[in-house]
Motif scaffolding. Structure first.
Motif: not given
Ligand SMILES: [Zn+2]
Length: 264
Positions: A137, A174, A245
């Protein structure tokens, strides 16, 4: 567009969390995200029970590795326990039938040569028995980060490419980290795909902070600094499963899912 949109939830009963949100995809930590203690499975039925129940319910599970894992660092006292913790989480995530284990790109020290970090990533991939896909990520900040800016991501990817299990390494994009990390969201999907050839998962989060601020603070959709069309555009063009998230519980997540679906 019919993408699966899920959320990061508590691990005690991830299937109940999925049901409460009307989704078939959840992500969670196995144990303390800030500690080296090793994974623990808190589901009442244990690992085998969770695997079987998730399969029966048609719920896809993803595990987020602890934040303390930094396989890139030149510091032996962090890198060695990081590798151990990574293998433990791979094993635990595989035992519950997870689709992937998400791990942050990590960083080297301020004065360190980043090349050492790229090679440490290769060594970590070589040294780990990847029983399930490991999804690297991108991060928002960090001094001398491995996966904040695209040029560094490209070098990590190059280094990993020569490892024997390279095909078991994927990418998790992300949106908050990309924005706060200083990557243009209108091109980031194409930019990442040009490097990795794959985006396996999107962490869709709004950002409380400004573009290129380096701060990692997630916000609910529409409540942060990211333009709504850009955020939806990343999800649309990545075409991968989505994990929100974002702050809050089931109600906030359902509102975020609806906000996003409306714009896909
Ligand atoms: Zn994340």
């Amino acid at each position: 567009m019919s993408l699966t949109i899920g959320a990061h939830v508590d691990q005690t009963d991830p299937l109940a969390e999925a049901a409460a949100r009307g989704t078939t995809l959840v992500q969670f930590f196995l144990g303390d995200p800030q500690g080296y203690k090793g994974p623990e499975i808190r589901y009442a039925g244990g690992a085998d029970g969770l695997r079987a129940d998730a399969e029966a319910a048609g719920v896809a599970l993803y595990v987020h590795a602890p934040y303390v894992i930094n396989v890139a660092t030149t510091n032996n006292r962090i890198r060695i326990p990081s590798r151990k913790l990574l293998q433990q989480h791979v094993d635990a995530a595989a035992s519950i039938g997870a689709k992937g284990l998400i791990v942050h790109g990590g960083h080297v020290g301020k004065g360190d040569d980043p090349e050492v970090g790229f090679d440490n990533w290769r060594k970590a991939v070589e040294a780990t028995d990847l029983k399930l896909p490991l999804l690297l990520e991108n991060t928002a900040g960090g001094d001398n980060a491995m996966a904040r800016y695209l040029d560094r991501i490209a070098k990590v990817w190059d280094a990993i490419g020569s490892a024997s299990q390279a095909d078991q390494v994927g990418f998790c994009l992300d949106t908050c980290h990309a924005h706060a990390g200083g990557n243009a969201l209108d091109t980031v999907v194409d930019d990442v795909l040009a490097i990795t050839g794959r985006i396996d998962l999107v962490h869709c989060n709004d950002s409380r902070d400004a573009f290129d601020s380096g701060a990692d603070r997630h916000a609910n959709f529409g409540a942060g600094e990211i333009d709504a069309d850009l955020l939806a555009g990343v999800v649309r063009s990545a075409g991968a499963p989505v994990v929100c998230e974002t702050p809050g519980g089931a109600d906030e997540h359902k509102a975020d899912f609806a906000w996003l679906r409306e714009r896909l």
